[in-house]
Design an enzyme around this catalytic site. Structure first.
Site, PDB file in Angstrom:
ATOM      1  N   GLU A   1       9.387   1.246  10.809  1.00  0.00           N
ATOM      2  CA  GLU A   1      10.395   1.989  10.480  1.00  0.00           C
ATOM      3  C   GLU A   1       9.658   3.853  10.847  1.00  0.00           C
ATOM      4  O   GLU A   1       9.050   4.021   9.704  1.00  0.00           O
ATOM      5  CB  GLU A   1      10.921   2.108   9.007  1.00  0.00           C
ATOM      6  CG  GLU A   1      11.511   0.776   9.013  1.00  0.00           C
ATOM      7  CD  GLU A   1      12.997   0.721   9.505  1.00  0.00           C
ATOM      8  OE1 GLU A   1      13.524   1.612  10.119  1.00  0.00           O
ATOM      9  OE2 GLU A   1      13.473  -0.429   9.544  1.00  0.00           O
TER      10      GLU A   1
ATOM     11  N   CYS B   1      13.549  10.868   6.739  1.00  0.00           N
ATOM     12  CA  CYS B   1      13.472  10.389   8.147  1.00  0.00           C
ATOM     13  C   CYS B   1      14.871  10.609   9.115  1.00  0.00           C
ATOM     14  O   CYS B   1      14.696  10.902  10.382  1.00  0.00           O
ATOM     15  CB  CYS B   1      13.149   8.802   8.406  1.00  0.00           C
ATOM     16  SG  CYS B   1      14.192   7.827   7.540  1.00  0.00           S
TER      17      CYS B   1
ATOM     18  N   LYS C   1       0.877  -1.204   0.056  1.00  0.00           N
ATOM     19  CA  LYS C   1       0.090  -0.120   0.094  1.00  0.00           C
ATOM     20  C   LYS C   1       0.834   1.026   0.065  1.00  0.00           C
ATOM     21  O   LYS C   1       1.514   1.760   1.170  1.00  0.00           O
ATOM     22  CB  LYS C   1      -0.620   0.129   1.173  1.00  0.00           C
ATOM     23  CG  LYS C   1      -1.803   1.177   0.850  1.00  0.00           C
ATOM     24  CD  LYS C   1      -2.510   2.026   2.314  1.00  0.00           C
ATOM     25  CE  LYS C   1      -2.015   2.887   2.716  1.00  0.00           C
ATOM     26  NZ  LYS C   1      -1.795   4.092   1.963  1.00  0.00           N
TER      27      LYS C   1
ATOM     28  N   GLY D   1       6.965   5.135   8.099  1.00  0.00           N
ATOM     29  CA  GLY D   1       5.905   6.047   8.174  1.00  0.00           C
ATOM     30  C   GLY D   1       6.136   6.824   9.432  1.00  0.00           C
ATOM     31  O   GLY D   1       7.233   6.828  10.153  1.00  0.00           O
ATOM     32  N   SER D   2       4.991   7.669   9.853  1.00  0.00           N
ATOM     33  CA  SER D   2       5.223   8.289  11.164  1.00  0.00           C
ATOM     34  C   SER D   2       5.150   7.600  12.293  1.00  0.00           C
ATOM     35  O   SER D   2       4.534   6.299  12.476  1.00  0.00           O
ATOM     36  CB  SER D   2       4.138   9.209  11.218  1.00  0.00           C
ATOM     37  OG  SER D   2       2.880   8.709  11.432  1.00  0.00           O
ATOM     38  N   THR D   3       5.571   7.914  13.451  1.00  0.00           N
ATOM     39  CA  THR D   3       5.421   7.178  14.775  1.00  0.00           C
ATOM     40  C   THR D   3       3.974   7.238  15.216  1.00  0.00           C
ATOM     41  O   THR D   3       3.737   6.164  15.841  1.00  0.00           O
ATOM     42  CB  THR D   3       6.464   7.941  15.643  1.00  0.00           C
ATOM     43  OG1 THR D   3       7.753   7.797  15.449  1.00  0.00           O
ATOM     44  CG2 THR D   3       6.047   7.351  17.119  1.00  0.00           C
TER      45      THR D   3
ATOM     46  N   GLU E   1       8.987  16.132  15.031  1.00  0.00           N
ATOM     47  CA  GLU E   1       9.605  15.985  13.455  1.00  0.00           C
ATOM     48  C   GLU E   1       9.052  16.730  12.727  1.00  0.00           C
ATOM     49  O   GLU E   1       7.681  16.967  12.585  1.00  0.00           O
ATOM     50  CB  GLU E   1       9.406  14.723  13.082  1.00  0.00           C
ATOM     51  CG  GLU E   1       9.916  14.165  11.817  1.00  0.00           C
ATOM     52  CD  GLU E   1       9.600  12.890  11.317  1.00  0.00           C
ATOM     53  OE1 GLU E   1       8.536  12.282  11.624  1.00  0.00           O
ATOM     54  OE2 GLU E   1      10.670  12.129  10.846  1.00  0.00           O
TER      55      GLU E   1
HETATM   56  P1  NAD Z   1       2.162   8.339   7.483  1.00  0.00           P
HETATM   57  O1  NAD Z   1       2.397   7.577   8.974  1.00  0.00           O
HETATM   58  O2  NAD Z   1       1.330   9.379   7.645  1.00  0.00           O
HETATM   59  O3  NAD Z   1       2.066   7.417   6.351  1.00  0.00           O
HETATM   60  C1  NAD Z   1       2.770   6.306   6.130  1.00  0.00           C
HETATM   61  C2  NAD Z   1       1.816   5.357   5.479  1.00  0.00           C
HETATM   62  O4  NAD Z   1       0.725   4.918   6.418  1.00  0.00           O
HETATM   63  C3  NAD Z   1       0.760   5.908   4.379  1.00  0.00           C
HETATM   64  O5  NAD Z   1       0.715   4.790   3.319  1.00  0.00           O
HETATM   65  C4  NAD Z   1      -0.519   6.078   5.039  1.00  0.00           C
HETATM   66  O6  NAD Z   1      -1.531   5.951   4.080  1.00  0.00           O
HETATM   67  C5  NAD Z   1      -0.650   4.677   5.911  1.00  0.00           C
HETATM   68  N1  NAD Z   1      -1.429   5.418   7.041  1.00  0.00           N
HETATM   69  C6  NAD Z   1      -1.950   6.197   7.750  1.00  0.00           C
HETATM   70  N2  NAD Z   1      -2.852   6.247   8.450  1.00  0.00           N
HETATM   71  C7  NAD Z   1      -3.161   4.729   8.748  1.00  0.00           C
HETATM   72  C8  NAD Z   1      -3.639   3.911   9.551  1.00  0.00           C
HETATM   73  N3  NAD Z   1      -4.583   4.226  10.401  1.00  0.00           N
HETATM   74  N4  NAD Z   1      -3.928   2.610   9.196  1.00  0.00           N
HETATM   75  C9  NAD Z   1      -2.874   1.793   8.257  1.00  0.00           C
HETATM   76  N5  NAD Z   1      -2.088   2.670   7.370  1.00  0.00           N
HETATM   77  C10 NAD Z   1      -1.888   4.010   7.513  1.00  0.00           C
HETATM   78  O7  NAD Z   1       3.936   8.954   7.219  1.00  0.00           O
HETATM   79  P2  NAD Z   1       4.179   9.826   5.988  1.00  0.00           P
HETATM   80  O8  NAD Z   1       3.757  11.148   6.290  1.00  0.00           O
HETATM   81  O9  NAD Z   1       3.692   9.128   4.895  1.00  0.00           O
HETATM   82  O10 NAD Z   1       5.623   9.786   6.022  1.00  0.00           O
HETATM   83  C11 NAD Z   1       6.577  10.390   6.748  1.00  0.00           C
HETATM   84  C12 NAD Z   1       7.060   9.770   7.806  1.00  0.00           C
HETATM   85  O11 NAD Z   1       7.460   8.711   7.672  1.00  0.00           O
HETATM   86  C13 NAD Z   1       7.997  10.563   8.688  1.00  0.00           C
HETATM   87  O12 NAD Z   1       7.682  10.465  10.272  1.00  0.00           O
HETATM   88  C14 NAD Z   1       9.263   9.876   8.425  1.00  0.00           C
HETATM   89  O13 NAD Z   1       9.982   9.929   9.381  1.00  0.00           O
HETATM   90  C15 NAD Z   1       8.822   8.532   8.337  1.00  0.00           C
HETATM   91  N6  NAD Z   1       9.885   7.792   7.507  1.00  0.00           N
HETATM   92  C16 NAD Z   1      10.732   6.713   8.496  1.00  0.00           C
HETATM   93  C17 NAD Z   1      11.552   6.274   7.714  1.00  0.00           C
HETATM   94  C18 NAD Z   1      12.383   5.049   8.310  1.00  0.00           C
HETATM   95  O14 NAD Z   1      12.876   4.209   7.641  1.00  0.00           O
HETATM   96  N7  NAD Z   1      12.419   5.111   9.608  1.00  0.00           N
HETATM   97  C19 NAD Z   1      11.837   6.503   6.113  1.00  0.00           C
HETATM   98  C20 NAD Z   1      11.114   7.322   5.518  1.00  0.00           C
HETATM   99  C21 NAD Z   1      10.069   7.869   6.326  1.00  0.00           C
END
Ligand code: NAD
Length: 497
Positions: free
Chosen positions: A267, A302, A191, A244-246, A401
């Protein structure tokens, strides 16, 4: 490398055919409810495509399909050497389509085309190839058993993997998951973020072209709260791997607890400290790295070095060097191969970044450079790389962040102070130390609670080393052979001799 000019890229962009449908059972398909969402380009705000907005019914269909093909064994039980061959063909096709994929990535999320091509797409192909290369060189174990027993310790694929990925490195984050997941024989439902779905949709077809059996890789574009949630709650998904986000990471653990206790590998976010001691071997290199650590990929990284910790005795000399270095990072049209700062991913993210800049002013930090939206007449979402001095770790711009090009500068007098400030965060993804004293550098690196630490550089790394976070930056690791742990279950088989 490419010799294409901005005009060439723009011409290609105007004739690009963009696929926006989901990919299930080896073919493109509309979402079950025929729902779509608009995919807008942050480069200039124009509509790129209507993209399938998948939901629970699509998740059910894709998971059932993935399960069925997993049980059939056409991929899960294929000899590792054959999986390797397919993955190498897949990587080859990504390379062959590098310009098309880079263009999609740039149009979709605003990053400079040179980065999309030379970093994102190149690293994506490399991740797939690296994992493919590894898989027929891994051996299982024989336990240290008594004479009349044979104990086998084997790794088996977990089954159906849901991979949920973000928008900042859309294809690369997907491939960090796909490489080890597919190499170990799993079926995957991917996804992509609703903000950047296009390259994931495109590569699914390349995977099938490479020989991946239909149904082993499915791609479901759509929102997190609909299709993402449906996958995370699904009773027949064995593992969720997430970047994605924490905030969302935490929610995924809840979903797992509420459903089938699926494994959840995360991650998540970061607020990485970049510590410059007075005895840094090369202050100019440190200044350039500090600028790049916050401006590369528009700060949407990130591991962005978003907290610059500078030893007080060199601050007056060092900060002007950082400001000067940051001026080399100029927002521009991402389709120009010379642009090094593109557009932020969308209006929402731009407004978030601008609101943090406002918070920096409100909390009394001193703006040194940047601080504004720019290139507004393009219709795109561009923000100037920004530095705030006089920041304390209690301020929001140091704690949260931002995920944009906003650098907070903090100062310290001793190594103990630097370490305390650096670790005073719920995150633990990355950190850097600059010092020519080898003991001080090592001791500081050891004391930092972070998954990656760089010494006298910022952002080194490749597929050979694990990548991931301490604390609320996540669990488990992407890249390297350690990544394979997330996609396999260990089995002990005892044979009485
Ligand atoms: P996000 O958490 O908003 O979204 C990430 C993914 O999760 C998207 O595909 C989103 O549609 C999905 N998502 C959102 N809500 C959901 C739910 N309730 N259930 C299931 N899936 C859901 O993050 P973002 O804004 O897309 O990306 C930025 C974040 O990613 C930053 O916090 C960044 O630090 C982090 N990031 C971490 C790494 C790492 O390797 N640690 C790498 C890249 C980005």
């Amino acid at each position: 490398m490419t010799t294409l000019t901005r005009a060439d890229w723009e011409q290609r962009a105007s004739s690009l055919e963009i696929e926006g449908r989901a990919f299930i059972d080896g073919q493109y398909t509309d979402a079950a409810a025929s729902a779509v969402f608009d995919c807008l380009s942050p480069v200039d705000g124009r509509l790129l495509a209507s993209v399938a907005s998948c939901g629970e019914a699509d998740a059910n269909r894709a998971v059932a399909n993935a399960r069925q093909v997993f049980e059939a064994g056409s991929w899960s039980r294929l000899a590792p050497a054959k999986r390797k061959a397919t993955l190498l063909r897949f990587a080859g096709l990504i390379r062959q389509h590098a310009e098309e994929l880079a263009l999609l990535e740039t149009l979709d999320m605003g990053k400079p085309i040179s980065d999309a091509l030379n970093i994102d797409v190149a690293a994506s192909a490399n991740a797939i190839a690296w994992c493919g290369e590894a898989i027929d060189k891994l051996y299982d174990e024989v336990a240290a058993t008594p004479h009349d027993q044979l104990g086998l310790v084997t790794r088996e694929p977990v089954g159906v993997v849901a991979a949920i990925v973000p928008w900042n490195f859309p294809l690369m984050m997907a491939c960090w998951k796909l490489g080890p997941a597919l190499a170990t024989g799993n079926s995957v439902v991917l996804k992509p973020s609703e903000k950047s779905p296009l390259t994931a949709i495109r590569v699914a077809q390349l995977a099938v072209e490479a020989g991946l059996p239909k149904g082993v890789l499915n791609v479901l574009p759509g929102y997190g709260h609909s299709v993402g949630k449906a996958l995370a709650l699904h009773m027949d998904v064995d593992t969720v791997v997430f970047t994605g986000s924490t905030k969302v990471a935490r929610q995924l653990m809840v979903y797992a607890g509420e459903s089938n206790m699926k494994r959840v590998w995360l991650e998540a976010g970061g607020k990485s400290p970049n510590i410059v001691f007075a005895d840094a071997p090369d202050l100019q290199a440190a200044a350039e790295a500090a600028a790049s650590a916050i401006a590369f990929n528009q700060g949407e990284v990130c591991t962005a070095g978003s907290r610059l910790l500078v030893e007080r005795s060199i601050k007056a000399r060092f900060l002007p060097m950082v400001v000067e270095a940051l001026k080399q990072w100029k927002p521009g049209n991402p389709l120009d191969p010379n642009t090094n700062v593109g557009a932020l991913v969308d209006t929402q993210q731009m407004n978030t970044v601008l609101s943090y800049i406002e918070a920096g002013h409100q909390e009394g930090a001193t703006l040194l450079v940047g601080g504004k939206r720019t290139l507004e007449d393009t219709g795109g979402t561009y923000v100037e790389p920004t530095i705030f001095d006089g920041v304390s770790n209690a301020m929001r711009i140091a704690k949260e962040e931002i995920f944009g090009p906003v650098l907070s500068v903090l100062e310290f007098d001793t190594a103990e102070q630097a370490i305390a400030i650096a670790n005073d965060t719920p995150y633990g993804l990355a950190a850097a130390v600059w010092s020519s004293d080898i003991s001080k550098a090592h001791l500081t690196a050891k004391a930092l609670r972070a998954g990656s630490v760089w010494v006298n550089q910022y952002d080194g790394g490749d597929m050979t080393a694990p990548f991931g976070g301490f604390k609320q930056s996540g669990n488990g690791r992407d890249k390297s052979l350690h990544a394979f742990d997330k996609y396999t279950e260990l089995k002990a088989t005892w044979i009485k001799l």
